[in-house]
Design an enzyme around this catalytic site. Structure first.
Site, PDB file in Angstrom:
ATOM      1  N   GLY A 192       0.877  -1.145   0.002  1.00  0.00           N
ATOM      2  CA  GLY A 192      -0.117  -0.049  -0.066  1.00  0.00           C
ATOM      3  C   GLY A 192       0.963   1.185   0.082  1.00  0.00           C
ATOM      4  O   GLY A 192       2.137   1.217   0.258  1.00  0.00           O
ATOM      5  N   CYS A 193       0.305   2.395  -0.324  1.00  0.00           N
ATOM      6  CA  CYS A 193       1.038   3.620  -0.608  1.00  0.00           C
ATOM      7  C   CYS A 193       1.530   4.095   1.049  1.00  0.00           C
ATOM      8  O   CYS A 193       2.611   4.439   0.980  1.00  0.00           O
ATOM      9  CB  CYS A 193       0.129   4.694  -0.958  1.00  0.00           C
ATOM     10  SG  CYS A 193      -1.571   4.934  -0.446  1.00  0.00           S
TER      11      CYS A 193
END
Length: 346
Positions: free
Chosen positions: A148-149
């Protein structure tokens, strides 16, 4: 030439994959899918692609998609990805999954934060795709769980400190800010211009954001013991970018210069991590449109805390760029191929 499919190409991570792969010398995007926009040229959905990628968006039929390509990028919401990934794997395709479906090692933990996992037998096969920490395993994998970011910015920011046992793992507080593209392209009242512009707000407060178990899983592996963090994300009225400010308490007396040397040694030779000099801090403006993660380190002499600031573009190093980096490793290509471009400034 490696033939690639982008499943879920009508979202922001999908168009970013097309943008990056269009310039990749060893890749041809031959299949793009979208349920909502099937039958339309992808350049109608994203006019920025006009004249460069005019593929017709197809409905998602996993067998048909797999028959056309060598590698599949699944840019789908959670649960939707795990419904199709097994078919791609059975047909011998390499998969880079940009959803959350294969990031967590424990199906029960996934169930607590999302819902019941449909293919728990694949979790042990999936490799968490953070190249700076998992490069050798990524090269051998057929299923990559693209990080994920927020987790990318936090894990890269803390890895040298935890691996070197420089900080107390129980003391970690993360204050993170993201541009609105991190929420995806679907219409939501909270993301309308009038709702976001001239505002700055926290959300997912109180340990409820779904990226928390992913962050804690990877940080615990680095620390060698289970740990719990305090994580608060914020929405910033900008298109893209993540800035994470991370606070922790050192286990002994530390100086900023020594910590910067630690980071420089840890990330020596890493093509996409830039450790900034003492007194210099990252800005999202300096990584926008690039696959870089910029990291700055400060020691607060008054409180004794170590403060790490990391910046990434959430759509590139935080999603599609990292996915291409993983694909390069899986396919035996130079890791930086198609990614060695500078950010957009101003």
């Amino acid at each position: 030439m490696i033939k690639v499919a982008i499943v879920g190409a009508s979202g922001y991570t999908g168009v970013e994959l097309i943008r990056i792969l269009h310039a990749h010398p060893e890749v041809a995007v031959t299949c793009v899918t979208s349920e909502q926009s099937a039958g339309r040229p992808v350049s109608d959905v994203f006019p920025s692609l006009r004249g460069r990628c005019d593929l017709i968006l197809e409905p998602l039929e996993p067998v048909r998609v797999a028959e056309q390509v060598d590698v599949v990028f699944t840019a789908l919401p959670h649960k939707a990805a795990m419904a199709v990934v097994p078919t791609f794997l059975k047909m011998g395709k390499d998969v880079v999954d940009l959803s959350a479906d294969y990031r967590l090692h424990d199906a029960d933990v996934y169930g607590q934060w999302y819902e019941k996992h449909l293919t728990p037998e694949l979790l042990s096969q999936a490799v968490y795709g953070l190249p700076e920490l998992r490069r050798d395993k990524i090269r051998e994998a057929s299923l990559i769980a693209n990080p994920g970011c927020y987790p990318t910015s936090v894990i890269l920011g803390l890895a040298p400190l935890l691996k070197g046992k420089v900080i107390d793992p129980k003391s970690i507080i993360v204050d993170a800010k993201s541009g609105t593209s991190g929420a995806g392209r679907s219409a939501k009242v909270d993301n309308l211009f009038c709702e976001v512009n001239e505002g700055f707000k926290a959300y997912g407060v109180g340990g409820v954001h779904r990226h928390i178990p992913e962050i804690e899983q990877e940080l615990s592996l680095l620390a060698g013991d289970p740990l719990t963090i305090s994580f608060t994300p914020h929405l910033v009225p900008m298109d893209r970018g993540i800035l994470s400010t991370i606070y922790s308490v050192p286990t002994g007396k530390v100086r900023a210069a020594e910590l910067i040397t630690l980071y420089e040694t840890f990330y020596e030779g890493e093509p996409f991590v830039r450790v900034l000099p003492e007194g210099v801090l990252p800005s999202t403006a300096h990584v926008r449109g690039s696959n870089f993660c910029d990291i700055g380190v400060v020691v607060d002499e008054r409180t004794g805390r170590v403060i790490v600031v990391s910046a990434i573009d959430n759509l590139v190093k935080g999603a599609s760029g990292q996915a291409v980096q993983n694909m390069n490793l899986m396919c035996g290509l130079p890791e930086t191929l198609g990614l060695d471009f500078l950010g957009i400034f101003p």
